[in-house]
Enzyme design. Structure first.
Site, PDB file in Angstrom:
ATOM      1  N   PRO A   1       0.884  -1.232  -0.156  1.00 30.89           N
ATOM      2  CA  PRO A   1      -0.121   0.081   0.064  1.00 30.89           C
ATOM      3  C   PRO A   1       0.849   1.116  -0.008  1.00 30.89           C
ATOM      4  CG  PRO A   1       0.054  -1.158   2.104  1.00 30.89           C
ATOM      5  CD  PRO A   1       0.674  -2.041   1.295  1.00 30.89           C
TER       6      PRO A   1
ATOM      7  N   THR B   1       0.333   5.452  -0.108  1.00 32.09           N
ATOM      8  CA  THR B   1      -0.408   6.726  -0.249  1.00 32.09           C
ATOM      9  C   THR B   1       0.132   7.654  -0.937  1.00 32.09           C
ATOM     10  OG1 THR B   1      -1.308   6.617   2.262  1.00 32.09           O
ATOM     11  CG2 THR B   1      -1.046   8.875   1.191  1.00 32.09           C
TER      12      THR B   1
ATOM     13  N   HIS C   1      -5.172  -1.326   8.765  1.00 29.62           N
ATOM     14  CA  HIS C   1      -3.824  -0.887   8.828  1.00 29.62           C
ATOM     15  C   HIS C   1      -3.335  -0.766  10.454  1.00 29.62           C
ATOM     16  CE1 HIS C   1      -0.173   1.491   8.323  1.00 29.62           C
ATOM     17  NE2 HIS C   1      -0.501   2.217   7.340  1.00 29.62           N
TER      18      HIS C   1
ATOM     19  N   TYR D   1      -0.372   4.451  13.481  1.00 35.74           N
ATOM     20  CA  TYR D   1      -1.713   4.979  13.279  1.00 35.74           C
ATOM     21  C   TYR D   1      -2.619   4.199  14.499  1.00 35.74           C
ATOM     22  CZ  TYR D   1       0.283   7.043   9.094  1.00 35.74           C
ATOM     23  OH  TYR D   1       1.149   7.745   8.317  1.00 35.74           O
TER      24      TYR D   1
ATOM     25  N   ARG E   1      -2.116  -5.711   8.709  1.00 35.00           N
ATOM     26  CA  ARG E   1      -0.635  -4.986   8.437  1.00 35.00           C
ATOM     27  C   ARG E   1      -0.064  -4.617   9.942  1.00 35.00           C
ATOM     28  NH1 ARG E   1       2.841  -1.006   4.362  1.00 35.00           N
ATOM     29  NH2 ARG E   1       4.188  -2.673   3.699  1.00 35.00           N
TER      30      ARG E   1
ATOM     31  N   ARG F   1      14.243  -3.319   9.132  1.00 35.41           N
ATOM     32  CA  ARG F   1      15.188  -2.419   8.105  1.00 35.41           C
ATOM     33  C   ARG F   1      14.600  -1.192   7.617  1.00 35.41           C
ATOM     34  NH1 ARG F   1      16.729  -7.058   3.806  1.00 35.41           N
ATOM     35  NH2 ARG F   1      14.609  -7.113   2.863  1.00 35.41           N
TER      36      ARG F   1
ATOM     37  N   ALA G   1       7.328  -7.253   3.851  1.00 30.18           N
ATOM     38  CA  ALA G   1       7.641  -5.925   3.220  1.00 30.18           C
ATOM     39  C   ALA G   1       8.562  -5.250   3.748  1.00 30.18           C
ATOM     40  CB  ALA G   1       6.243  -5.126   3.175  1.00 30.18           C
TER      41      ALA G   1
ATOM     42  N   GLY H   1      12.087  -3.068   1.994  1.00 31.30           N
ATOM     43  CA  GLY H   1      13.536  -2.931   1.682  1.00 31.30           C
ATOM     44  C   GLY H   1      13.935  -4.256   0.881  1.00 31.30           C
TER      45      GLY H   1
ATOM     46  N   ARG I   1       8.297   0.833  -3.188  1.00 31.81           N
ATOM     47  CA  ARG I   1       8.873   1.883  -4.032  1.00 31.81           C
ATOM     48  C   ARG I   1       9.284   1.227  -5.449  1.00 31.81           C
ATOM     49  NH1 ARG I   1      13.347   3.022   0.215  1.00 31.81           N
ATOM     50  NH2 ARG I   1      12.948   0.577   0.197  1.00 31.81           N
TER      51      ARG I   1
HETATM   52  C1  LIG Z   1       5.076   6.906  -1.208  1.00 36.67           C
HETATM   53  C2  LIG Z   1       4.845   5.837  -0.185  1.00 36.67           C
HETATM   54  C3  LIG Z   1       3.457   5.805   0.459  1.00 36.67           C
HETATM   55  C4  LIG Z   1       3.123   4.767   1.554  1.00 36.67           C
HETATM   56  N1  LIG Z   1       1.982   4.722   2.011  1.00 36.67           N
HETATM   57  C5  LIG Z   1       1.826   3.780   2.844  1.00 36.67           C
HETATM   58  C6  LIG Z   1       0.285   3.386   3.278  1.00 36.67           C
HETATM   59  O1  LIG Z   1      -0.588   4.215   2.694  1.00 36.67           O
HETATM   60  N2  LIG Z   1       0.175   2.351   4.001  1.00 36.67           N
HETATM   61  C7  LIG Z   1       0.931   1.611   4.531  1.00 36.67           C
HETATM   62  O2  LIG Z   1       0.854   0.733   5.196  1.00 36.67           O
HETATM   63  N3  LIG Z   1       2.496   1.798   4.250  1.00 36.67           N
HETATM   64  C8  LIG Z   1       2.705   2.667   3.293  1.00 36.67           C
HETATM   65  N4  LIG Z   1       3.957   2.870   2.643  1.00 36.67           N
HETATM   66  C9  LIG Z   1       4.968   1.838   3.153  1.00 36.67           C
HETATM   67  C10 LIG Z   1       4.917   0.703   2.100  1.00 36.67           C
HETATM   68  O3  LIG Z   1       3.735  -0.053   2.178  1.00 36.67           O
HETATM   69  C11 LIG Z   1       6.293  -0.160   2.374  1.00 36.67           C
HETATM   70  O4  LIG Z   1       6.054  -0.798   3.653  1.00 36.67           O
HETATM   71  C12 LIG Z   1       7.543   0.640   2.227  1.00 36.67           C
HETATM   72  O5  LIG Z   1       7.858   1.387   1.076  1.00 36.67           O
HETATM   73  C13 LIG Z   1       8.992  -0.308   2.168  1.00 36.67           C
HETATM   74  O6  LIG Z   1       8.762  -1.419   1.216  1.00 36.67           O
HETATM   75  P1  LIG Z   1       9.444  -1.021  -0.030  1.00 36.67           P
HETATM   76  O7  LIG Z   1      11.247  -0.973   0.287  1.00 36.67           O
HETATM   77  O8  LIG Z   1       9.154  -2.135  -0.909  1.00 36.67           O
HETATM   78  O9  LIG Z   1       9.485   0.419  -0.631  1.00 36.67           O
HETATM   79  C14 LIG Z   1       4.363   3.983   1.691  1.00 36.67           C
HETATM   80  C15 LIG Z   1       5.663   4.057   1.313  1.00 36.67           C
HETATM   81  C16 LIG Z   1       5.897   4.838   0.407  1.00 36.67           C
HETATM   82  C17 LIG Z   1       7.176   4.901  -0.326  1.00 36.67           C
END
Ligand SMILES: Cc1cc2nc3c(=O)[nH]c(=O)nc-3n(C[C@H](O)[C@H](O)[C@H](O)COP(=O)(O)O)c2cc1C
Length: 370
Positions: A24, A26, A176, A181, A228, A268, A298, A300, A322
């Protein structure tokens, strides 16, 4: 031999064809006023859909008072229905599975976002966080502790939001319970100082979580509900005296429902989605003995890390944030060992199609390179 990451998995009632999920995110691209899901958002999720692939839609606030960030998604009035239907349709058109993440921001908010009322939390524990208003990032407003009589109303808002998600065609919902939160504020003892049935021992601190989960289950059934958690998260000034004991208990409690999945953010990743360099992923590993259903890890992950954690059996799926943002065909690229397009952080939060729906698919990338 095909790595297990690219093999089928059963998640709740769904048969997935691979184990690379969309985390997810935002992205602050709703239409204002009214937090209306934009056509651009349907494009974004449609691009990232794949047959039998799981997408978890960005945090969707369940009420006006649950909101934290200007431009973020919500779902509590009828004017939002068509926009969300378009998102679900775009995912289904490609055979994908659509879960919507439901959020209440709790104390991470500002009166501008809550409709003028004080943000609420389990207890008053001041912190120096930020919220996003139309005028930009500002310090959060002072919050107040929820009266016990108010809690059923919030649980009911979770139920209503789940019903709306179902009416819009979503396949399931994710609670969530992470990133500091409201649900997390109840779970962790740094933010929950209550002395009633919702505070004190962990059995009480999970009461709000349980009631919210049961509300979602009442709409969708347990096999279409996920949760989550972020056992090592620091975002939102969150903390706990003994995270491993707390979240092992949470995992056991959630296991008793037969949920679709447990989604775990690894240590991490920092709350602002940058990396704690060098920390290994371990939360899913210590939770594994306590949760018998699918675990999504999830935070990194790269190709090798994702393959390894699924191969080890600690996680059943890996959610990418990302890199899925910048690679609409991420499962295809990972499975075929294709290079990944780097993400542009400056386009993460707010803006237009740039850095959102204009990332190339692999064949387009090849065209560009040729
Ligand atoms: C732009 C952005 C918005 C995010 N919004 C949420 C969100 O709405 N809910 C949530 O649980 N995590 C949110 N996260 C966290 C991501 O779900 C994820 O856990 C985090 O980016 C690490 O994973 P990655 O290393 O694959 O990016 C957000 C991360 C990014 C980069």
């Amino acid at each position: 031999m095909t790595a297990k990451l690219y093999t089928p998995a059963k998640v709740g009632r769904f048969d997935l064809s691979h184990r690379v999920a969309l985390a997810p995110m935002t992205r602050l691209r709703t239409i204002q006023p009214g937090d209306i899901p934009s056509p651009m958002m349907a494009d974004f999720y449609g691009q990232r859909a794949s047959p039998g692939g799981l997408e978890i839609i960005e945090g969707v606030s369940i009420s006006m008072t649950a909101r934290s960030y200007f431009g973020a998604a919500s779902f509590f009035h009828d004017g939002q229905m068509n926009g969300w239907k378009a998102v679900a349709d775009a995912i289904h058109a490609k055979g994908g599975v659509a879960f919507m993440q439901l959020i209440h921001g709790g104390r991470q908010s500002h009166v501008y976002m809550t409709g003028g009322v004080d943000p609420v939390a389990p207890s008053v524990v001041p912190f120096e966080g930020v919220a996003l208003t139309a005028d930009g990032w500002v310090p959060v407003s002072p919050h107040r502790a929820l009266a016990i009589e108010e809690i059923p109303d919030i649980i009911e808002e979770f139920r209503l939001a789940a019903q709306r998600a179902k009416d819009a065609g979503f396949d399931g919902v994710e609670l969530h319970g992470a990133n500091g939160y409201l649900v997390d504020q109840f779970i962790q003892d740094g933010t929950n100082k209550r002395t009633d049935a919702y505070g004190g021992p962990i059995e009480n601190r999970v009461r709000f979580l349980k009631e919210a989960v049961e509300a979602l289950i009442s709409v969708f059934g347990a096999d279409r509900v996920g949760v989550r958690i972020s056992p090592s998260g620091e975002w939102g000034g969150i903390s706990d005296g003994d995270p491993e004991a707390t979240f092992s208990h949470v995992a056991r409690v959630l296991d008793s429902y037969g949920l679709a999945y447990l989604h775990v953010i690894e240590p991490r990743i920092k709350g602002d989605s940058t990396l704690h360099e060098g920390r290994p992923p371990v939360a899913a590993a210590y939770l594994r003995p306590h949760f018998s259903g699918p675990i999504i890890a999830a935070g990194g992950f790269d190709r090798e890390g994702a393959q390894a954690i699924v191969e080890s059996g600690v996680a059943d799926l890996v959610a990418f944030g990302r890199f899925f943002a910048s690679n609409p065909d991420l499962p295809f690229r990972l499975a075929n060992d294709l290079p990944l397009t780097p993400y542009k952080r400056e386009h993460f939060w707010g803006g237009n199609e740039v850095g959102y729906t204009d990332y190339p698919f692999a064949d387009q990338a090849a065209d560009i390179a040729a």
